[in-house]
Motif scaffolding. Structure first.
Motif, mmCIF file in Angstrom:
data_model
loop_
_atom_site.group_PDB
_atom_site.id
_atom_site.type_symbol
_atom_site.label_atom_id
_atom_site.label_comp_id
_atom_site.label_asym_id
_atom_site.label_seq_id
_atom_site.Cartn_x
_atom_site.Cartn_y
_atom_site.Cartn_z
ATOM 1 N N LEU A 1 0.894 -1.140 0.002
ATOM 2 C CA LEU A 1 0.142 0.025 0.056
ATOM 3 C C LEU A 1 0.746 1.301 -0.032
ATOM 4 O O LEU A 1 0.458 2.339 -0.131
ATOM 5 N N TRP B 1 -23.257 -0.074 3.418
ATOM 6 C CA TRP B 1 -24.466 -0.250 2.643
ATOM 7 C C TRP B 1 -24.424 -1.791 2.210
ATOM 8 O O TRP B 1 -25.523 -2.134 1.897
ATOM 9 N N ASP C 1 -14.090 6.969 2.914
ATOM 10 C CA ASP C 1 -13.225 6.460 3.791
ATOM 11 C C ASP C 1 -11.765 6.081 3.269
ATOM 12 O O ASP C 1 -11.750 5.031 2.316
ATOM 13 N N ARG C 2 -10.669 6.481 3.615
ATOM 14 C CA ARG C 2 -9.331 6.124 3.179
ATOM 15 C C ARG C 2 -9.203 4.753 3.254
ATOM 16 O O ARG C 2 -8.275 4.109 2.495
ATOM 17 N N SER C 3 -9.323 4.220 4.456
ATOM 18 C CA SER C 3 -9.140 2.905 4.561
ATOM 19 C C SER C 3 -9.799 1.863 3.571
ATOM 20 O O SER C 3 -9.279 0.911 3.142
ATOM 21 N N LEU C 4 -11.174 2.345 3.357
ATOM 22 C CA LEU C 4 -11.762 1.653 2.447
ATOM 23 C C LEU C 4 -11.131 1.781 0.889
ATOM 24 O O LEU C 4 -11.099 0.632 0.102
ATOM 25 N N GLU D 1 -7.561 2.101 0.234
ATOM 26 C CA GLU D 1 -7.013 1.125 0.424
ATOM 27 C C GLU D 1 -6.924 -0.329 0.297
ATOM 28 O O GLU D 1 -6.201 -1.143 -0.277
ATOM 29 N N LEU D 2 -8.228 -0.674 0.972
ATOM 30 C CA LEU D 2 -8.712 -2.102 0.744
ATOM 31 C C LEU D 2 -8.861 -2.512 -0.783
ATOM 32 O O LEU D 2 -8.318 -3.516 -0.954
ATOM 33 N N PHE D 3 -9.498 -1.472 -1.339
ATOM 34 C CA PHE D 3 -9.668 -1.623 -2.561
ATOM 35 C C PHE D 3 -8.327 -1.931 -3.437
ATOM 36 O O PHE D 3 -8.057 -2.439 -4.508
ATOM 37 N N ASP D 4 -7.295 -0.928 -2.869
ATOM 38 C CA ASP D 4 -6.119 -0.937 -3.629
ATOM 39 C C ASP D 4 -5.474 -2.160 -3.466
ATOM 40 O O ASP D 4 -4.806 -2.821 -4.192
ATOM 41 N N LEU D 5 -5.570 -2.928 -2.093
ATOM 42 C CA LEU D 5 -4.933 -4.119 -1.764
ATOM 43 C C LEU D 5 -5.385 -5.134 -2.590
ATOM 44 O O LEU D 5 -4.614 -5.916 -3.118
ATOM 45 N N TYR D 6 -6.555 -4.926 -3.150
ATOM 46 C CA TYR D 6 -7.145 -6.125 -3.943
ATOM 47 C C TYR D 6 -7.106 -5.755 -5.348
ATOM 48 O O TYR D 6 -7.753 -6.352 -6.164
ATOM 49 N N ARG D 7 -6.431 -4.628 -5.908
ATOM 50 C CA ARG D 7 -6.058 -4.387 -7.143
ATOM 51 C C ARG D 7 -7.389 -4.234 -7.927
ATOM 52 O O ARG D 7 -7.591 -4.496 -8.923
ATOM 53 N N ALA D 8 -8.120 -3.305 -7.357
ATOM 54 C CA ALA D 8 -9.539 -2.947 -8.013
ATOM 55 C C ALA D 8 -9.503 -2.010 -9.227
ATOM 56 O O ALA D 8 -8.491 -1.132 -9.149
ATOM 57 N N GLN E 1 -14.343 -0.589 -10.875
ATOM 58 C CA GLN E 1 -14.721 -1.313 -9.650
ATOM 59 C C GLN E 1 -14.785 -0.327 -8.342
ATOM 60 O O GLN E 1 -15.753 -0.466 -7.809
ATOM 61 N N LEU F 1 -18.361 0.319 -6.781
ATOM 62 C CA LEU F 1 -18.475 -0.568 -5.710
ATOM 63 C C LEU F 1 -18.264 0.065 -4.489
ATOM 64 O O LEU F 1 -18.682 0.098 -3.312
ATOM 65 N N LEU F 2 -17.561 1.380 -4.633
ATOM 66 C CA LEU F 2 -17.249 2.070 -3.374
ATOM 67 C C LEU F 2 -17.486 3.537 -3.422
ATOM 68 O O LEU F 2 -18.473 4.149 -2.556
#
Lengths: 257, 267
Positions: A59, A90, B152-155, B157-164, B168, B172-173
Motif C-alpha cells: 500500500l 450499505w 473512507d481512506r481505509s476503504l 486502501e482495501l480496494f487498492d490491496l485487492y487491485r480493484a 470497480q 462498488l465504493l
C-alpha cells in the motif's frame, strides 16, 4: 541456505520510509518474516509499526531498501485488517466478505461456498444478511477478519485490530484468531500497543524504538505453549510480559533495566 | 398495543399539529378580514382565495403544470450535468482546476441578473428552463464532488490491496459512498430549480410573455387582481412542497437501509 532454517516468507532489508513532510517513519529497518509465525510489532505510537505493515502489503512504497518475497504469489494474496472494521456500510455481511473475491472477478454463486465457510470460521454463519450498523464492535471486527481470510492468504496483516474493543471481546477474538490461524496455516503480522496481547498471541515479538523503528528487542515465545487461561496466569507469561514491558520502556527512550 | 401507541404519537405530533396551527391561522385571517371589513384588493380572505382557485382553475393549474414541469426538467438536466461533471472532476485535479471556477462564477451571479439576457437570446420557455438549470446545477455538482472525494481512506486502501480497477472503485465504493451527499445536493437543487424557474418567469412576465405561475402572478398584479395573486402564490408553495416531498421520499428510499440521515424517525 542453512539446513533446517526455512527461507523467510518475506525479507525487508534496509527499509527506509520518509513522508513528504520530512518525517522518517522507518530508517534502515530489517525484518525476516518466518513462514507460519505469529509476529507482533510492539512499540510506541509513531514508531513505524503501521508503516511497516503498509509497506509489506504494497500500500506504500519504501524510500529505500528492498522487500524480497520468496514466493511472488504470496505477495499478491495478502489479507489486511485495519484498526477499524472499515466495512461497506450499505452492504450486508455476506457482500462485505464476498468483496475481495468479487474484485477478483468471481461470481456470487462461485464464491458463496467459500464466503459461507469463512463466515462460519469467524462464528457469523447466522448473520449473512445483517448490515454493519446492526452488529457490535466485536462482530464487525469478525466480519473484517472474515473478509481478510476469504482469499485464504498466506499472510495476514493486522493493524491494531482489537484496540477499540473491550477486554472480554479482545480475549475471545484473540483465542478465535489463534484457532483460525492454526486451521488455515496463515502467517500473521500483528501490530499492537498491548504487552499482554502481544505475549499471549505471538510466537515472536519485535519491540520497535520510538524513532525510525529500530529493533530494541526480539522476544521468541515458545510456539509449543498452549495459549489458554492457564498460560495467561502462569509465571512464564509474567516473565515474558516483564521482558516485553522492559523492551517497550526502552523503546520509549528509557534505560533498559 | 403500547408499540402501536408509541408509533402513533410522533405521527400525531408531526402531521396533525401543524395542520391545526394552519387551520387556526386561516380562521384568524378570515375573521380579521370580516371583522375589520378589509377590501379584497388589500387583503383577500382565505375563502375568497380558495374560491378564486376554483374559479380560475383552468388557467392556474395549467400554469402550475408548466412551472412544475420546467423545474423538474431543469432538475433532471442539472442532475445529469452535475453528476457527470463531478465524476470528471473527481478523476483529475487538472479538470477540477480548469472547470470549477466557471461553475463558481455561475453560482455567485444572481440568476435574476442573467435571466433578461437569456430572454434576449432564447424563446421564453427555453430561457426559463436554462435559468432553472443554472441554479440547480451547482449544489448537485458541489455535493456530489464532496461525496466522491470523502470516501473512507481505509476503504480506498482495501480496494487498492485487492487491485480493484477504477471502474470497480467507482461502482462498488465511490458511487454508493457519495449517495448521501448527492441526495443532499439534489434536495437543495430541487428547491433552487423552482426558484430559478420563478425568477425567469417573472423576468419573462415583465416582457409580457410566459405561461407559468410567476407570469400569472405578475399578470394579476398589473390588473390589481389580488385574490388571483394569492391563489397563484399558494400554488407556487404547493409546487415547492411537491418537489421537496418527492425528493425527500426518494432519498429516504435509497438510504434508509444504512445511512443515519434517513433513519432519524425509525430508532
Amino acid at each position: 541456505m542453512t539446513v533446517g532454517v526455512a527461507e523467510p516468507l518475506v525479507s525487508l532489508r534496509g527499509i527506509g520510509k520518509s513522508f513528504a513532510n520530512g518525517v522518517a517513519a522507518l530508517e534502515n529497518f530489517d525484518l525476516d518474516l518466518r513462514d507460519g509465525e505469529f509476529l507482533t510489532l510492539l512499540g510506541p505510537s509513531g514508531c513505524g509499526k503501521s508503516t511497516a505493515l503498509r509497506l509489506i502489503a504494497g500500500l506504500a512504497t519504501p524510500s529505500a531498501g528492498v522487500i524480497d518475497w520468496r514466493d511472488s504469489a504470496a505477495a499478491h494474496n495478502i489479507g489486511f485488517v485495519f484498526q477499524e472494521a472499515t466495512l461497506l456500510p450499505w452492504a450486508d455481511v455476506f457482500a462485505n466478505v464476498y468483496l475481495p473475491l468479487r474484485l477478483a472477478g468471481k461470481t456470487r454463486e462461485a464464491a458463496a461456498p467459500l464466503v459461507r465457510e469463512t463466515l462460519a470460521l469467524v462464528g457469523l454463519a447466522d448473520y449473512e444478511t445483517a448490515l454493519p450498523r446492526q452488529l457490535s464492535g466485536g462482530m464487525k471486527m469478525r466480519v473484517a477478519i472474515a473478509r481478510a481470510l476469504v482469499t485464504r492468504p498466506r499472510l495476514l496483516l493486522m493493524d491494531e485490530p482489537f484496540a477499540a474493543l473491550d477486554e472480554v471481546t479482545r480475549f475471545r477474538l484473540g483465542d478465535d484468531l489463534l484457532a483460525m490461524k492454526q486451521r488455515l496455516d496463515t502467517t500473521i503480522v500483528f501490530v499492537t500497543h498491548s504487552i499482554y496481547e502481544s505475549v499471549y498471541l505471538s510466537t515472536r515479538i519485535l519491540a520497535l524504538s520510538a524513532r525510525g523503528g529500530a529493533t530494541v528487542d526480539a522476544i521468541d515465545i515458545d510456539a509449543a505453549i498452549a495459549r489458554d487461561e492457564e498460560f495467561r496466569t502462569s509465571s512464564e507469561f509474567a516473565q515474558y510480559c516483564r521482558r516485553a514491558s522492559a523492551a517497550l520502556r526502552c523503546a520509549y527512550g528509557e534505560e533498559l533495566r | 398495543m403500547s408499540g402501536a401507541r408509541a408509533k402513533k404519537t410522533p405521527l400525531l405530533r408531526d402531521a396533525i399539529l401543524p395542520l391545526v396551527v394552519l387551520a387556526c391561522a386561516l380562521a384568524a385571517w378570515e375573521a380579521a378580514v370580516y371583522f375589520w371589513d378589509i377590501p379584497s384588493y388589500v387583503l383577500p380572505a382565505p375563502s375568497l382565495i380558495a374560491a378564486t382557485l376554483v374559479k380560475d382553475r383552468a388557467i392556474l393549474f395549467a400554469s402550475l403544470i408548466v412551472t412544475l414541469r420546467t423545474a423538474l426538467e431543469a432538475l433532471a438536466l442539472a442532475t445529469i450535468g452535475g453528476v457527470a461533471l463531478a465524476l470528471l472532476i473527481s478523476r483529475s485535479r487538472l479538470m477540477e482546476r480548469a472547470l470549477m471556477p466557471f461553475a463558481i462564477v455561475l453560482q455567485v451571479t444572481p440568476i435574476i441578473a442573467i435571466a433578461p439576457l437569456l430572454l434576449v437570446y432564447l424563446a421564453p420557455a427555453e430561457a426559463v428552463l436554462v435559468c432553472a438549470f443554472l441554479v440547480a446545477f451547482f449544489p448537485i455538482l458541489a455535493n456530489t464532488s464532496l461525496g466522491l472525494a470523502s470516501v473512507d481512506r481505509s476503504l480506498v486502501e482495501l480496494f487498492d490491496l485487492y487491485r480493484a480497477s477504477p471502474w470497480q472503485k467507482l461502482v462498488l465504493l465511490r458511487a454508493p459512498a457519495a449517495l448521501p451527499q448527492f441526495f443532499a445536493g439534489l434536495r437543495i437543487g430541487g428547491g433552487l430549480a423552482l426558484i430559478g424557474a420563478i425568477a425567469a418567469e417573472l423576468a419573462a412576465g415583465a416582457a409580457g410573455q410566459g405561461a407559468g405561475l410567476a407570469f400569472r402572478i405578475s399578470e394579476a398584479g398589473y390588473r390589481l387582481d389580488i385574490p388571483r395573486m394569492f391563489a397563484a402564490l399558494a400554488l407556487v408553495s404547493l409546487a415547492g412542497i411537491v418537489i421537496y416531498a418527492g425528493l425527500t421520499a426518494l432519498s429516504r428510499l435509497a438510504l434508509v437501509r444504512w445511512h443515519e440521515s434517513a433513519r432519524g424517525l425509525e430508532d
